[in-house]
Scaffold this motif. Structure first.
Motif, PDB file in Angstrom:
ATOM      1  N   ILE A 241       2.955 -44.965  57.192  1.00 49.74           N
ATOM      2  CA  ILE A 241       2.593 -46.372  57.334  1.00 49.74           C
ATOM      3  C   ILE A 241       2.236 -46.987  55.988  1.00 49.74           C
ATOM      4  CG2 ILE A 241       1.062 -48.020  58.475  1.00 49.74           C
ATOM      5  CD1 ILE A 241       0.654 -46.006  60.698  1.00 49.74           C
ATOM      6  N   VAL A 242       1.482 -46.258  55.175  1.00 48.27           N
ATOM      7  CA  VAL A 242       1.092 -46.793  53.868  1.00 48.27           C
ATOM      8  C   VAL A 242       2.333 -47.101  53.040  1.00 48.27           C
ATOM      9  CG1 VAL A 242      -0.116 -46.306  51.715  1.00 48.27           C
ATOM     10  CG2 VAL A 242      -1.125 -45.604  53.889  1.00 48.27           C
ATOM     11  N   ARG A 243       3.279 -46.192  53.019  1.00 48.71           N
ATOM     12  CA  ARG A 243       4.510 -46.402  52.252  1.00 48.71           C
ATOM     13  C   ARG A 243       5.323 -47.554  52.831  1.00 48.71           C
ATOM     14  NH1 ARG A 243       7.335 -40.736  52.207  1.00 48.71           N
ATOM     15  NH2 ARG A 243       8.876 -41.880  50.982  1.00 48.71           N
ATOM     16  N   LEU A 244       5.269 -47.736  54.136  1.00 48.13           N
ATOM     17  CA  LEU A 244       6.015 -48.801  54.791  1.00 48.13           C
ATOM     18  C   LEU A 244       5.623 -50.173  54.273  1.00 48.13           C
ATOM     19  CD1 LEU A 244       8.080 -49.055  57.201  1.00 48.13           C
ATOM     20  CD2 LEU A 244       6.101 -49.554  58.624  1.00 48.13           C
ATOM     21  N   LEU A 245       4.371 -50.325  53.872  1.00 48.44           N
ATOM     22  CA  LEU A 245       3.875 -51.617  53.409  1.00 48.44           C
ATOM     23  C   LEU A 245       4.085 -51.853  51.924  1.00 48.44           C
ATOM     24  CD1 LEU A 245       0.465 -51.923  55.317  1.00 48.44           C
ATOM     25  CD2 LEU A 245       2.773 -52.451  56.109  1.00 48.44           C
ATOM     26  N   GLU A 246       4.515 -50.842  51.187  1.00 47.29           N
ATOM     27  CA  GLU A 246       4.560 -50.959  49.739  1.00 47.29           C
ATOM     28  C   GLU A 246       5.561 -51.994  49.244  1.00 47.29           C
ATOM     29  OE1 GLU A 246       2.589 -49.348  47.049  1.00 47.29           O
ATOM     30  OE2 GLU A 246       1.524 -49.703  48.921  1.00 47.29           O
ATOM     31  N   TYR A 247       6.760 -52.032  49.835  1.00 48.04           N
ATOM     32  CA  TYR A 247       7.725 -53.009  49.339  1.00 48.04           C
ATOM     33  C   TYR A 247       7.274 -54.448  49.604  1.00 48.04           C
ATOM     34  CZ  TYR A 247      11.877 -55.708  48.433  1.00 48.04           C
ATOM     35  OH  TYR A 247      12.737 -56.668  47.952  1.00 48.04           O
ATOM     36  N   PRO A 248       6.930 -54.825  50.836  1.00 49.35           N
ATOM     37  CA  PRO A 248       6.490 -56.220  51.029  1.00 49.35           C
ATOM     38  C   PRO A 248       5.218 -56.563  50.271  1.00 49.35           C
ATOM     39  CG  PRO A 248       6.117 -54.934  53.005  1.00 49.35           C
ATOM     40  CD  PRO A 248       6.956 -54.089  52.104  1.00 49.35           C
ATOM     41  N   ARG A 249       4.371 -55.572  50.015  1.00 43.04           N
ATOM     42  CA  ARG A 249       3.121 -55.839  49.302  1.00 43.04           C
ATOM     43  C   ARG A 249       3.367 -56.093  47.821  1.00 43.04           C
ATOM     44  NH1 ARG A 249      -1.286 -52.926  46.741  1.00 43.04           N
ATOM     45  NH2 ARG A 249      -0.220 -50.923  46.861  1.00 43.04           N
ATOM     46  N   ARG A 250       4.289 -55.366  47.230  1.00 38.53           N
ATOM     47  CA  ARG A 250       4.465 -55.420  45.783  1.00 38.53           C
ATOM     48  C   ARG A 250       5.595 -56.353  45.338  1.00 38.53           C
ATOM     49  NH1 ARG A 250       1.675 -51.511  43.081  1.00 38.53           N
ATOM     50  NH2 ARG A 250       0.754 -49.831  44.331  1.00 38.53           N
ATOM     51  N   SER A 251       6.543 -56.641  46.227  1.00 35.70           N
ATOM     52  CA  SER A 251       7.697 -57.426  45.840  1.00 35.70           C
ATOM     53  C   SER A 251       7.412 -58.927  45.924  1.00 35.70           C
ATOM     54  CB  SER A 251       8.890 -57.096  46.754  1.00 35.70           C
ATOM     55  OG  SER A 251       9.966 -57.968  46.505  1.00 35.70           O
ATOM     56  N   ALA A 252       8.021 -59.688  45.006  1.00 34.62           N
ATOM     57  CA  ALA A 252       7.951 -61.147  45.082  1.00 34.62           C
ATOM     58  C   ALA A 252       8.753 -61.672  46.266  1.00 34.62           C
ATOM     59  CB  ALA A 252       8.483 -61.754  43.790  1.00 34.62           C
ATOM     60  N   HIS A 253       9.539 -60.801  46.895  1.00 38.22           N
ATOM     61  CA  HIS A 253      10.394 -61.202  48.006  1.00 38.22           C
ATOM     62  C   HIS A 253       9.839 -60.729  49.352  1.00 38.22           C
ATOM     63  CE1 HIS A 253      13.331 -62.267  44.932  1.00 38.22           C
ATOM     64  NE2 HIS A 253      13.054 -61.101  44.377  1.00 38.22           N
ATOM     65  N   GLY A 254       8.579 -60.320  49.379  1.00 39.57           N
ATOM     66  CA  GLY A 254       7.977 -59.852  50.615  1.00 39.57           C
ATOM     67  C   GLY A 254       6.523 -60.249  50.710  1.00 39.57           C
ATOM     68  N   ILE A 255       5.940 -60.014  51.878  1.00 38.97           N
ATOM     69  CA  ILE A 255       4.536 -60.357  52.098  1.00 38.97           C
ATOM     70  C   ILE A 255       3.990 -59.535  53.263  1.00 38.97           C
ATOM     71  CG2 ILE A 255       5.006 -62.249  53.713  1.00 38.97           C
ATOM     72  CD1 ILE A 255       2.687 -63.791  52.374  1.00 38.97           C
ATOM     73  N   VAL A 256       2.712 -59.206  53.194  1.00 38.56           N
ATOM     74  CA  VAL A 256       1.957 -58.612  54.299  1.00 38.56           C
ATOM     75  C   VAL A 256       0.935 -59.645  54.740  1.00 38.56           C
ATOM     76  CG1 VAL A 256       0.419 -56.737  55.021  1.00 38.56           C
ATOM     77  CG2 VAL A 256       2.236 -56.289  53.355  1.00 38.56           C
ATOM     78  N   MET A 257       0.879 -59.941  56.028  1.00 33.58           N
ATOM     79  CA  MET A 257      -0.050 -60.940  56.550  1.00 33.58           C
ATOM     80  C   MET A 257      -0.943 -60.339  57.628  1.00 33.58           C
ATOM     81  SD  MET A 257       2.137 -64.506  56.626  1.00 33.58           S
ATOM     82  CE  MET A 257       3.698 -63.865  57.242  1.00 33.58           C
ATOM     83  N   LEU A 258      -2.165 -60.839  57.675  1.00 39.24           N
ATOM     84  CA  LEU A 258      -3.170 -60.377  58.632  1.00 39.24           C
ATOM     85  C   LEU A 258      -3.608 -61.521  59.531  1.00 39.24           C
ATOM     86  CD1 LEU A 258      -5.541 -58.372  56.236  1.00 39.24           C
ATOM     87  CD2 LEU A 258      -3.561 -57.512  57.518  1.00 39.24           C
ATOM     88  N   ALA A 259      -3.909 -61.186  60.771  1.00 35.72           N
ATOM     89  CA  ALA A 259      -4.563 -62.114  61.687  1.00 35.72           C
ATOM     90  C   ALA A 259      -6.038 -61.747  61.717  1.00 35.72           C
ATOM     91  CB  ALA A 259      -3.956 -62.013  63.085  1.00 35.72           C
ATOM     92  N   ASP A 260      -6.890 -62.633  61.226  1.00 42.84           N
ATOM     93  CA  ASP A 260      -8.306 -62.330  61.078  1.00 42.84           C
ATOM     94  C   ASP A 260      -8.988 -62.072  62.419  1.00 42.84           C
ATOM     95  OD1 ASP A 260      -8.475 -62.444  58.333  1.00 42.84           O
ATOM     96  OD2 ASP A 260      -8.898 -64.595  58.282  1.00 42.84           O
ATOM     97  N   GLY A 261      -9.898 -61.102  62.410  1.00 42.36           N
ATOM     98  CA  GLY A 261     -10.823 -60.877  63.512  1.00 42.36           C
ATOM     99  C   GLY A 261     -12.233 -61.042  63.000  1.00 42.36           C
ATOM    100  N   ARG A 262     -13.200 -60.778  63.823  1.00 41.78           N
ATOM    101  CA  ARG A 262     -14.594 -60.940  63.390  1.00 41.78           C
ATOM    102  C   ARG A 262     -14.948 -59.987  62.260  1.00 41.78           C
ATOM    103  NH1 ARG A 262     -18.247 -61.722  68.908  1.00 41.78           N
ATOM    104  NH2 ARG A 262     -17.351 -63.756  69.524  1.00 41.78           N
ATOM    105  N   THR A 263     -14.528 -58.736  62.397  1.00 42.32           N
ATOM    106  CA  THR A 263     -14.870 -57.741  61.376  1.00 42.32           C
ATOM    107  C   THR A 263     -13.654 -57.040  60.788  1.00 42.32           C
ATOM    108  OG1 THR A 263     -15.158 -56.045  63.084  1.00 42.32           O
ATOM    109  CG2 THR A 263     -17.110 -57.306  62.438  1.00 42.32           C
ATOM    110  N   SER A 264     -12.504 -57.134  61.437  1.00 45.66           N
ATOM    111  CA  SER A 264     -11.297 -56.461  60.968  1.00 45.66           C
ATOM    112  C   SER A 264     -10.084 -57.195  61.542  1.00 45.66           C
ATOM    113  CB  SER A 264     -11.288 -54.988  61.405  1.00 45.66           C
ATOM    114  OG  SER A 264     -11.316 -54.891  62.814  1.00 45.66           O
ATOM    115  N   PRO A 265      -8.892 -56.970  60.985  1.00 40.32           N
ATOM    116  CA  PRO A 265      -7.707 -57.670  61.465  1.00 40.32           C
ATOM    117  C   PRO A 265      -7.400 -57.368  62.926  1.00 40.32           C
ATOM    118  CG  PRO A 265      -7.286 -56.610  59.352  1.00 40.32           C
ATOM    119  CD  PRO A 265      -8.599 -56.086  59.836  1.00 40.32           C
TER     120      PRO A 265
END
Length: 284
Positions: A36-60
């Motif tokens: 899972i950690v590796r799965l997020l690396e490209y969208p996290r680091r690339s200018a052509h990708g993004i990781v987005m969160l839906a906020d909760g009270r204490t965690s996504p």
């Protein structure tokens, strides 16, 4: 007493320091494995990708990732925590991701849907294009003869890699393919000397291999090479690729799960019979 109104959670880009929160949220949403950690690396680091969160009270409460490739874009790693389901959050994450991709040039949005997620995507206008199945096992005998031996990929193969990929996917995924450094995989040269007939490329953002080929013979050789053991390997193959499915069944591979490829926007000229292994379901 009137009904209690629930405020829609804010969906926003994840900070680098919040990646562990995103990973934990995906695990709680049902994603398994150590990749899972590796799965997020490209969208996290690339200018052509993004990781987005839906906020909760204490965690996504939910996570979604995107990657855009010229006129196409992919949604993946979309997960909603069990306690936050059936409140429209999955749809909100999909709509937000679709808007981001369109803002960054994607005319067609693609994803792979589970049975749980498919009704959400259908409500938003996504249409089904064919399923893909994950298989696990070790390759056996029965390969076609007369195919040139596979060789290690080298830097000079990059143009050929892009050409084979575009012919198979109908997409211009150059930004992602060029980010795979170093090249780690095998290629098969065309017998007529016209360049690469196919390649199997290990993804730095997933646990499996991507395999694309111009013909079944090259594809099957690469498929076998990517899962030749000694430990079992996992591959995701479009169900429309009958030569690959037939080989995997004959080798005794176990079927793990399936997902449906879905599209919103103009059709893409993809060729599932030329795809013998996907990077992972995130990239398609």
């Amino acid at each position: 007493m009137g009904a209690v109104l629930r405020a829609a959670p804010r969906i926003r880009p994840a900070e680098d320091t919040e990646v562990p929160l995103a990973v934990e949220a995906l695990r709680r949403a049902g994603f398994s494995g150590d990749g899972i950690v590796r799965l997020l690396e490209y969208p996290r680091r690339s200018a052509h990708g993004i990781v987005m969160l839906a906020d909760g009270r204490t965690s996504p409460q939910g996570v979604v990732c995107c990657a855009v490739f010229a006129r196409t874009g992919w949604i993946g790693a979309l997960g909603v925590l069990p306690g936050a389901r059936r409140r429209g959050l999955g749809q909100a994450l999909t709509e937000t991701a679709t808007a981001w991709l369109r803002e960054h040039g994607a005319e067609t949005v693609l994803l792979y849907a589970t049975e749980m997620g498919r009704p959400v995507y259908e409500r938003l206008g996504f249409v089904a294009e064919g399923s893909a199945t994950a298989w696990r096992g070790v390759a056996g005998d029965g390969l076609p003869s007369g195919v040139p031996a596979a060789r290690p990929l080298v830097e000079g193969d990059r143009a050929g890699i892009r050409a084979v990929d575009e012919a198979a996917t109908g997409e211009r995924r150059d930004v992602m393919l060029d980010a795979v450094r170093p090249l780690y995989g095998m290629g098969v040269d065309a017998a007529d000397g016209s360049g690469l007939a196919g390649w199997a490329l290990r993804s730095p953002w997933g646990t499996g291999a991507a395999i694309a080929a111009r013909d079944p013979d090259a594809g099957l050789h690469l498929l076998a090479g990517a899962t030749d053991g000694p430990l079992p390997g996992t591959l995701v193959v479009p169900d429309a690729n009958e030569p690959a499915r037939r080989a995997l069944r004959s080798w005794g591979f176990a079927r793990l799960n399936s997902a449906e490829r879905m599209r919103l926007g103009p059709a893409v000229a993809w060729r599932p019979e030329r795809q013998f292994g996907l990077f992972n379901l995130f990239w398609g």
